[in-house]
Design a protein around this motif. Sequence first.
Motif, PDB file in Angstrom:
ATOM      1  N   UNK A 170      10.211   9.542  34.455  1.00 22.69           N
ATOM      2  CA  UNK A 170       8.746   8.724  33.817  1.00 22.69           C
ATOM      3  C   UNK A 170       7.769   8.105  34.754  1.00 22.69           C
ATOM      4  N   UNK A 171       8.359   7.340  35.366  1.00 19.55           N
ATOM      5  CA  UNK A 171       7.449   6.473  36.341  1.00 19.55           C
ATOM      6  C   UNK A 171       6.747   7.420  37.400  1.00 19.55           C
ATOM      7  N   UNK A 172       7.618   8.019  37.931  1.00 18.52           N
ATOM      8  CA  UNK A 172       7.282   8.896  38.948  1.00 18.52           C
ATOM      9  C   UNK A 172       6.079   9.775  38.483  1.00 18.52           C
ATOM     10  N   UNK A 173       6.341  10.527  37.262  1.00 22.61           N
ATOM     11  CA  UNK A 173       5.238  11.275  36.712  1.00 22.61           C
ATOM     12  C   UNK A 173       3.907  10.532  36.359  1.00 22.61           C
ATOM     13  N   UNK A 174       3.996   9.295  36.028  1.00 22.37           N
ATOM     14  CA  UNK A 174       2.892   8.541  35.609  1.00 22.37           C
ATOM     15  C   UNK A 174       2.100   8.106  36.648  1.00 22.37           C
ATOM     16  N   UNK A 183      -5.948  -1.806  32.916  1.00 21.23           N
ATOM     17  CA  UNK A 183      -5.261  -2.058  31.741  1.00 21.23           C
ATOM     18  C   UNK A 183      -5.315  -0.645  30.882  1.00 21.23           C
ATOM     19  N   UNK A 184      -4.248   0.021  30.483  1.00 22.96           N
ATOM     20  CA  UNK A 184      -4.065   0.953  29.604  1.00 22.96           C
ATOM     21  C   UNK A 184      -3.148   0.855  28.461  1.00 22.96           C
ATOM     22  N   UNK A 185      -2.940   1.938  27.732  1.00 22.07           N
ATOM     23  CA  UNK A 185      -1.965   1.744  26.670  1.00 22.07           C
ATOM     24  C   UNK A 185      -0.917   3.049  26.730  1.00 22.07           C
ATOM     25  N   UNK A 186       0.285   2.891  26.567  1.00 20.68           N
ATOM     26  CA  UNK A 186       1.044   4.155  26.510  1.00 20.68           C
ATOM     27  C   UNK A 186       1.884   4.140  25.231  1.00 20.68           C
ATOM     28  N   UNK A 201       6.416  -0.198  31.882  1.00 19.54           N
ATOM     29  CA  UNK A 201       5.767  -1.588  31.876  1.00 19.54           C
ATOM     30  C   UNK A 201       6.077  -2.382  32.848  1.00 19.54           C
ATOM     31  N   UNK A 202       7.318  -2.352  33.457  1.00 25.43           N
ATOM     32  CA  UNK A 202       7.488  -2.880  34.730  1.00 25.43           C
ATOM     33  C   UNK A 202       6.697  -2.533  35.955  1.00 25.43           C
ATOM     34  N   UNK A 203       6.694  -1.150  35.939  1.00 25.26           N
ATOM     35  CA  UNK A 203       5.774  -0.451  37.210  1.00 25.26           C
ATOM     36  C   UNK A 203       4.399  -0.593  36.930  1.00 25.26           C
ATOM     37  N   UNK A 204       3.964  -0.789  35.835  1.00 24.29           N
ATOM     38  CA  UNK A 204       2.464  -0.848  35.609  1.00 24.29           C
ATOM     39  C   UNK A 204       2.112  -2.099  34.709  1.00 24.29           C
ATOM     40  N   UNK A 205       2.102  -3.149  35.465  1.00 26.08           N
ATOM     41  CA  UNK A 205       2.092  -4.413  34.820  1.00 26.08           C
ATOM     42  C   UNK A 205       0.712  -5.008  34.040  1.00 26.08           C
ATOM     43  N   UNK A 206      -0.343  -4.003  34.196  1.00 26.46           N
ATOM     44  CA  UNK A 206      -1.330  -4.259  33.281  1.00 26.46           C
ATOM     45  C   UNK A 206      -1.267  -3.541  32.114  1.00 26.46           C
ATOM     46  N   UNK A 232       5.705  -9.452  24.981  1.00 32.52           N
ATOM     47  CA  UNK A 232       4.160  -9.635  24.905  1.00 32.52           C
ATOM     48  C   UNK A 232       3.243  -8.188  25.376  1.00 32.52           C
ATOM     49  N   UNK A 233       3.845  -7.611  25.967  1.00 36.21           N
ATOM     50  CA  UNK A 233       3.358  -6.288  26.206  1.00 36.21           C
ATOM     51  C   UNK A 233       3.908  -4.848  25.935  1.00 36.21           C
ATOM     52  N   UNK A 234       5.064  -4.661  25.084  1.00 34.89           N
ATOM     53  CA  UNK A 234       5.681  -3.732  24.625  1.00 34.89           C
ATOM     54  C   UNK A 234       6.374  -4.178  23.448  1.00 34.89           C
ATOM     55  N   UNK A 235       5.991  -3.328  22.422  1.00 33.91           N
ATOM     56  CA  UNK A 235       6.580  -3.505  20.895  1.00 33.91           C
ATOM     57  C   UNK A 235       7.251  -2.053  20.566  1.00 33.91           C
ATOM     58  N   UNK A 236       8.051  -2.240  19.550  1.00 28.87           N
ATOM     59  CA  UNK A 236       9.006  -1.099  18.962  1.00 28.87           C
ATOM     60  C   UNK A 236       8.474  -0.898  17.614  1.00 28.87           C
ATOM     61  N   UNK A 237       8.371   0.456  17.237  1.00 28.12           N
ATOM     62  CA  UNK A 237       7.652   0.797  15.950  1.00 28.12           C
ATOM     63  C   UNK A 237       8.735   1.787  15.421  1.00 28.12           C
TER      64      UNK A 237
END
Length: 354
Positions: A170-174, A183-186, A201-206, A232-237
């Motif tokens: 996934x990281x490689x594909x993104x 800053x982006x949202x995924x 999130x670790x690979x894309x700190x913004x 603070x940057x990732x939540x579960x729904x």
Amino acid sequence: MTNENETVAMPDMTQTHPLDPLWSLSLMSVRADALDTALELGLFSQLLRPQTAATLAECTQLDEAALQALLDVLWSMGLLLRRRCHSRVPCRYGFELAGSMIRWLNPESPEYCGDSLRFRLHSMRRFGAQLPQLLRQGSMAPEAAGQSSWAQAAQSQIWQEQGAATAGLAVQAVRQLKELDGPRRFLDMGGGPGRVAIALAQDQPLWQGVVFDQPETAAVAGQAIARAGLSDRVRAQGGDMEQTPLGGGYDVIWCSSVLHFCADVPKMLARLYEALAPGGYLLAAHAELPDDRELAARILPYYLPLRMRGRTLWRQGELAVMMRQAGFGRLHETMLESYPLAPACLVSGRREAA
């Protein structure tokens, strides 16, 4: 009655026998049992340093001769290194866990996959034993496991498989996507324990993200996100992926092996399209039924239980067609050879900017 004039067919000594693929099936079963036994007995943790069968038998209280035979098989599978000991005893070898396997088979490693390997072996064998009955009575009922069982799987084997392969893919594909600076949202759709979202999130700190799955599984993901210090940057729904609002404005949606379980795939693709921001990408990694026989042999055994439950394994290229019909552009297909258990096709598509 045998005709005395009949001649015996002489096999070509330079070629494998036509029955070799079938004979190999029973041998593969023995290799699988050898791995399962070694994991069950915790042998690999004992083999982080060289040991002979004799010394290992002494500390594990196992039979030395039987252990020697098992270690030889594990060596032949490439899981162990074997070195001749400086001993007067002929053919005395020391065994050690192969360096390429330490990260996966050492229980102390954060990338340990032993639980996942054992789970898959046992579950596939349980399914295989049902095949004659299924062919007489029809397809299996849909998965009966409740949310608690799925959440438990997310904590162990799915977490391990995501760490072994899916998160890195996934990281490689993104990283290969265009126009995603700043800053982006995924959204990690059907993200299970959240290891993919954590890696992104670790690979894309913004970036900020959401992991969506069933409520109890989302709770597992939430705990993992907190342990990673990313709350603070990732939540579960939690919710129903085909009914619950997914939110919107996502720049990237990662969707891995999820659409097989949708009752209406085109409708689900339309929901994902609407959840994207203009210019956003859907990355959908799923197995497809290929036309190539050798590739099919690597994919179809794993997905046979899914098909027996009435789930969909579409033909090669069909997901890209459905995505195009849902409005996605810039479609691109990539075969993921290192996807867990069986190759998958990654189809990327973009919701064009307004």
